[in-house]
Design an enzyme around this catalytic site. Sequence first.
Site, PDB file in Angstrom:
ATOM      1  N   LYS A  11       0.840  -1.203   0.000  1.00 15.05           N
ATOM      2  CA  LYS A  11       0.000   0.000   0.000  1.00 15.05           C
ATOM      3  C   LYS A  11       0.875   1.253   0.000  1.00 15.05           C
ATOM      4  O   LYS A  11       0.600   2.225  -0.704  1.00 15.05           O
ATOM      5  CB  LYS A  11      -0.946  -0.017   1.213  1.00 15.05           C
ATOM      6  CG  LYS A  11      -2.032  -1.080   1.102  1.00 15.05           C
ATOM      7  CD  LYS A  11      -2.807  -1.292   2.395  1.00 15.05           C
ATOM      8  CE  LYS A  11      -3.798  -2.452   2.235  1.00 15.05           C
ATOM      9  NZ  LYS A  11      -4.551  -2.765   3.453  1.00 15.05           N
ATOM     10  N   ASP A  64     -11.189   2.851   4.233  1.00 13.72           N
ATOM     11  CA  ASP A  64     -11.460   1.410   4.174  1.00 13.72           C
ATOM     12  C   ASP A  64     -12.969   1.133   4.170  1.00 13.72           C
ATOM     13  O   ASP A  64     -13.389   0.003   3.900  1.00 13.72           O
ATOM     14  CB  ASP A  64     -10.853   0.714   5.399  1.00 13.72           C
ATOM     15  CG  ASP A  64      -9.663  -0.155   5.042  1.00 13.72           C
ATOM     16  OD1 ASP A  64      -9.581  -0.589   3.882  1.00 13.72           O
ATOM     17  OD2 ASP A  64      -8.834  -0.401   5.935  1.00 13.72           O
ATOM     18  N   GLN A  95      -4.751  -1.497   9.665  1.00 12.72           N
ATOM     19  CA  GLN A  95      -4.585  -2.819   9.058  1.00 12.72           C
ATOM     20  C   GLN A  95      -5.127  -3.889  10.000  1.00 12.72           C
ATOM     21  O   GLN A  95      -4.783  -3.935  11.177  1.00 12.72           O
ATOM     22  CB  GLN A  95      -3.099  -3.066   8.732  1.00 12.72           C
ATOM     23  CG  GLN A  95      -2.825  -4.345   7.966  1.00 12.72           C
ATOM     24  CD  GLN A  95      -3.458  -4.369   6.572  1.00 12.72           C
ATOM     25  OE1 GLN A  95      -3.610  -3.342   5.913  1.00 12.72           O
ATOM     26  NE2 GLN A  95      -3.861  -5.548   6.126  1.00 12.72           N
TER      27      GLN A  95
HETATM   28  N1  GUN Z   1      -6.891  -6.938   6.234  1.00 10.97           N
HETATM   29  C1  GUN Z   1      -7.237  -7.704   5.169  1.00 10.97           C
HETATM   30  N2  GUN Z   1      -7.826  -6.956   4.217  1.00 10.97           N
HETATM   31  C2  GUN Z   1      -7.842  -5.693   4.676  1.00 10.97           C
HETATM   32  C3  GUN Z   1      -8.319  -4.466   4.134  1.00 10.97           C
HETATM   33  O1  GUN Z   1      -8.861  -4.369   3.031  1.00 10.97           O
HETATM   34  N3  GUN Z   1      -8.147  -3.382   4.916  1.00 10.97           N
HETATM   35  C4  GUN Z   1      -7.569  -3.459   6.148  1.00 10.97           C
HETATM   36  N4  GUN Z   1      -7.461  -2.335   6.837  1.00 10.97           N
HETATM   37  N5  GUN Z   1      -7.132  -4.570   6.666  1.00 10.97           N
HETATM   38  C5  GUN Z   1      -7.271  -5.670   5.941  1.00 10.97           C
END
Ligand code: GUN
Length: 288
Positions: A52, A119, A96
């Site tokens: 990311k 998100d 995350q």
């Molecule tokens: N963990 C697995 N997929 C995601 C996601 O799309 N966003 C976040 N913040 N954590 C995750």
Amino acid sequence: MQILDGKALAKKIEQEVTDEVNRLKEVCGCTPGLAVVLVGQDPASAAYVAMKKKACDRVGFYSITHDMPEKISQEAIEKTIMMLNNDTNVDGILIQLPLPAHIDTTKLLELVTPEKDVDGFHPFNVGRLTTGLDGFVPCTPLGVMELLAEYNIDVKGKNCCVVGASNIVGKPMASLLLNADATVEICHIFTDDLKKHTLNADIILVGVGVINLIKEDMVKDGAIIIDIGINRADNGKLVGDVDFENVSKKCSYITPVPGGVGPMTISMLLSNTLKAAKLNAKKIKESK
Ligand code: GUN
């Protein structure tokens, strides 16, 4: 059978985001910013966060990662989130997941200001999605919808079987499909006779983390297969939840793993952050 090429579409979207970032920098001197909160040492989470961050760098975003130790307190994370809520350099906040067991994840997700919730996990944005209102939509299911649109696949009136009912993927995926007038079934770990449901589906969307869960005898001829799973096989290769080799012979379209839904998730994070930056810039302008 045609491959739904998420990697190619993600690249195209990244270019569009880059162009827009350059325009924003010129017009208002603002740089979109993303803050990521990473807690603990989970290697998969660390790898996702690194990807990311790299994507943010490629499109010209400001980005910062708050890397926190596994044993950090709830209060310390809350303080960081409140600080990020008030930081005008930060347009998007991403926590995350998963977080360590001693942390109250729901409380943290609710603490993120909805305007920076790139998100789409805050109940405010979840509610807006289920009622069909504009807001922030979780990146993975949003990426799936973009990929379907790119290949002119209209889900209206189609029987869609979503396998997996998580808050991150399955539930928002179902909401998006329903909002686009699909007929939606959600299957999960307690579903009796999964095959009965998948066999009836025009589109199967699966993201549960089980290698080869969807086999050829569970798929009707010409179905569209969206594989949202990411698993590490015994040979070290990344694979999805679908038996690609055999299912691909029967379906009309299929997403590969890697190169399907995964890259779309990252590009949707970029476009959600850009959307947040534009909204925040507009708000600041209006308040002057
Ligand atoms: N963990 C697995 N997929 C995601 C996601 O799309 N966003 C976040 N913040 N954590 C995750």
